[in-house]
Design a protein around this motif. Sequence first.
Motif, short mmCIF file in Angstrom:
data_model
loop_
_atom_site.label_atom_id
_atom_site.label_comp_id
_atom_site.label_asym_id
_atom_site.label_seq_id
_atom_site.Cartn_x
_atom_site.Cartn_y
_atom_site.Cartn_z
N LYS A 642 0.86 -1.18 0.00
CA LYS A 642 0.00 0.00 0.00
C LYS A 642 0.89 1.22 0.00
O LYS A 642 1.95 1.24 0.61
N ALA A 643 0.48 2.24 -0.73
CA ALA A 643 1.24 3.50 -0.77
C ALA A 643 0.26 4.66 -0.72
O ALA A 643 -0.87 4.58 -1.25
N GLU A 657 15.00 -1.97 -3.73
CA GLU A 657 15.15 -0.57 -4.10
C GLU A 657 13.79 0.01 -4.50
O GLU A 657 13.09 -0.55 -5.34
N ILE A 658 13.47 1.16 -3.86
CA ILE A 658 12.21 1.85 -4.15
C ILE A 658 12.55 3.09 -4.96
O ILE A 658 13.46 3.86 -4.61
N VAL A 683 4.79 4.37 2.54
CA VAL A 683 4.67 3.16 1.72
C VAL A 683 4.70 1.96 2.64
O VAL A 683 5.58 1.85 3.50
N LEU A 684 3.72 1.08 2.48
CA LEU A 684 3.70 -0.17 3.25
C LEU A 684 4.36 -1.25 2.40
O LEU A 684 3.85 -1.64 1.36
N VAL A 685 5.52 -1.71 2.85
CA VAL A 685 6.34 -2.66 2.09
C VAL A 685 6.28 -4.02 2.78
O VAL A 685 6.40 -4.12 4.01
N ASN A 702 8.52 5.77 5.50
CA ASN A 702 8.20 7.19 5.27
C ASN A 702 9.29 7.77 4.39
O ASN A 702 10.46 7.79 4.77
N ILE A 703 8.90 8.24 3.24
CA ILE A 703 9.86 8.71 2.25
C ILE A 703 9.71 10.22 2.11
O ILE A 703 8.62 10.73 1.82
N ASP A 704 10.84 10.90 2.35
CA ASP A 704 10.91 12.35 2.18
C ASP A 704 11.57 12.62 0.84
O ASP A 704 12.73 12.28 0.63
#
Length: 926
Positions: A642-643, A657-658, A683-685, A702-704
């Motif tokens: 989920k994102a 790698e995202i 993003v739920l990985v 959590n991606i900044d």
Amino acid sequence: THTHTHTLTHARASKDVFRWAAAASSLSRYRMRNKQTFLLLISLCVCPGKSDFAPYFYDNGSGSNNGNMALFSLAEDTAVGTHVYTLNGSDPEGEPVTYGMTFDKGSKECFSVEPKSGNVTLMESLDREVQDEIVACVTITDGRNKVVENVRVFITDVNDEKPEFLNRPFIVDVPEDIPSGSSFYRVQAVDRDIGSGGSVSYFLQSSSKFTIDGHSGVLRIRPGESLDYELARTHFVTVVAKDGGGKYHGKYQVMTSTAIVTINVLDTQDSPPVFVGTPYFGFVYEVSVPGSEIFTVFAKDGDQNSPNPIHYSIVNGSDGFFIINSTSGSISLTSFPVQLRNELYELKVKASEVGPDSRFVDFAETTVTIRVVDLNNHPPTFYGESGPQNRFELTMYEHPPEGEILRGLKITVNDSDQGANAKFRLFLAGPSRVLRVVPQTVLNEAQVTVIVENSTAIDYEKYQFLTFKLLAVEIDTPERFSATADIVINLLDTNDNVPKFSSEFYIARIPENSPGGSNVVSVTAADPDSGLWGEVKYSIYGSGADLFLIHPTSGIIYTQPWASLDAEVKSKYNFYVKAEDTEGKYSLAEVFVTVLDQNDHRPEFNQNFLEKTMIIGAPVQIQAVDEDAEEPNNIIEYSIMKADPGDIFDINSSTGEIKLKPYIRSMEIVQNITRQKDCRWSVLVQARDRGSPSFSTTAVVNIDITEPNGLRGPMAAFLMQSRENPLKALGLAVGFISVMVLLTVLISTLLFFRNTKSNKIRPARRIIRRRAKEPQHWSFRPAFGHDRNHDEDDEDTSDKLKGNNSSSRTKRPIPSAPVLPPPPAATGPTGQIQRGVPSVPGPTGPQRIQRDVPSVTGPQRDQRDVPSVTGPQRDQRDVPSVSGSISRSSGSISRTDGTGISSALVSELKMRIEQKIIEANRGYYY
């Protein structure tokens, strides 16, 4: 040989013309010397019509290759298609002429003519021996008149034929008594060629007994040689016929033919009789009676082609006891054997040829040996302690020593005959090379001894009893009497075997987490000995045997009740098992146990909530760890569950790698998607292993998202990595400071000792006294949250420090401890001030840091100069300057001149720098 016929025709001529033409043909037997006169005569005979003369051939003679082919000859080896001649003629009126050639019906058309040029070409192959001349008609015409001439072309010979022998095959009968040098046959060969190629000469190939006349072909016995029917009845002689040679296709060649002459040698009466089957031996036995046939001799005439009858007679040696039949050669006894005075008689027998006149022609003699012998009427017999016996038994332990005599066997053998009839040989039949018998040859009687030859073969585990056949066979008698006896050896067992495993090593596999007491593998060892010696007891030992047990009788290996196998801790065990019998004989086998990995660990992230900073165009990586030991249980696959917002991230299922979707290339697109300025997405990985059953775990990332900054190179990469792991940057900074402090102390110590040595008496030197200055002050500015005013203050301060550096050499500060440079400023592509990232200066930094390196000397006891660390000084009396400046956008460290600094100041400086780095990292991440 040549006939010329001229036929003159004219369409407008009258009957008188034909009459004159007949008169002209009568003149053809003369050779026209003046052709113009002949033509004039013809023209006068023609009626008032217009004149028209016939064409004619040129007659150039036999040596020419053009003309009318008169006296033309051609070699038979001329190749087909060759231009051989050119027909040549002319027309009186100058009209063009054409040529032709015809042949009789049924004959080959050997030539062809080109009508215009008259070139004659050979069309068929030639053979002089088949056809020596070719008859043809050559024609020439001008279109109205035609002249025909008969020509003969002679075929000349070349050497293309081999000599051919006549009257083959050659078989000759020659008596063996033919005198040396006599002739006995003549061979003849002809060659159809003419000249030298048709002459024939003869010679033989490698014959030692015969010669041949080279011209006539007459065969003779070579002088000094003779024939012998008894040595060789047939001779084969190869005769070679050779022609005189000649040219063929332009090359000189000699042709030959061979023939074999078979010479049968006829026998004549020149050899004495020959005895067949010599030497001759006969025997007189004790039961023979007068008239008994002892032996028969046989002789034949040496001349087998016409043998003479043979007459036999005894010359001497019979002493009246033997006679011979003169016709059959049979020798008979004339008295009883007991009357014979000798054991051996040698009779000289004579065989004579009887000639046609009943006279003895030739003879031969031989010796017949007659021995008086005992009758062989007693076979060998075996005896035991109680008389004749054919079975002997013995009980003994297995593996007796080699060479030991089996004394329990009491065997005697006897033959009651005398002499050669009592001589026999002993054999022992049975398992090969186990026992041997002595003696092997016996005369009359002997004690039989049986000796052990192969102790290993006498094995209770293979045979509980051994059976042998003892044979006694007469040697020199025609009857070959024999006797047999059975030898039975009952064996007793001994403990002579070691327990032996079914395999030298055992490989076992057991799943991890198996309960205690689980079976691992079953080992098997066998001891072929009987009774208690064959019982096997198992044990286990070795460094890897702590977790395992073995059943002492069944050999089943199982785990300890308390044992817990974990493939992640240890997956390989090896130890030894021991199989031992009751007397301590043992053998070993090695056991290899593999703990099979089970999927009993889930993939784990470091944290359930991960913080990542993503630069547009560059991926961020997450990593989960699966503690399983083997594949595929520890192979992890990543997926996005989920994102928020969705469908803007992709993840590499293998590496984790995202990265953003390819269409997201700038911050403007990101802000258009989220309508937020912080640009922080969640993003739920999921991390799932490939085991069976499969386990998975999830983490929130959590991606900044930020845009790329201006930093490039290894230092920028390091700074970005430091944001993920600040402790790594802190450790590197502390390590760098420690190295610098140690280096400073080392250099100060070396300079101290050097200056101490320089305190000796030296020439007067200049002493520069300096004014005392205020102690150096250290100020720390915050690394983050500063504005441009601060940057300008930093630049002013840096300029002032640089001005102090450029002051006169008489005003130099006292050396102080080195400082750690602050991290460089990070600015965005639009010129906005980004949050500073602390760094540690080193060889990986992308920029060169301009700073003054202070000296490392402590407080000065006197005014002697000390060199600085920044480089070698040409004047050692000068004290290097310690003033300098460091300017960074993230923060700055400035110092002023001071008189001295103690080691406590160095410690305090180190502590404050570490504090500032920690605060800066906190400000960066929070």
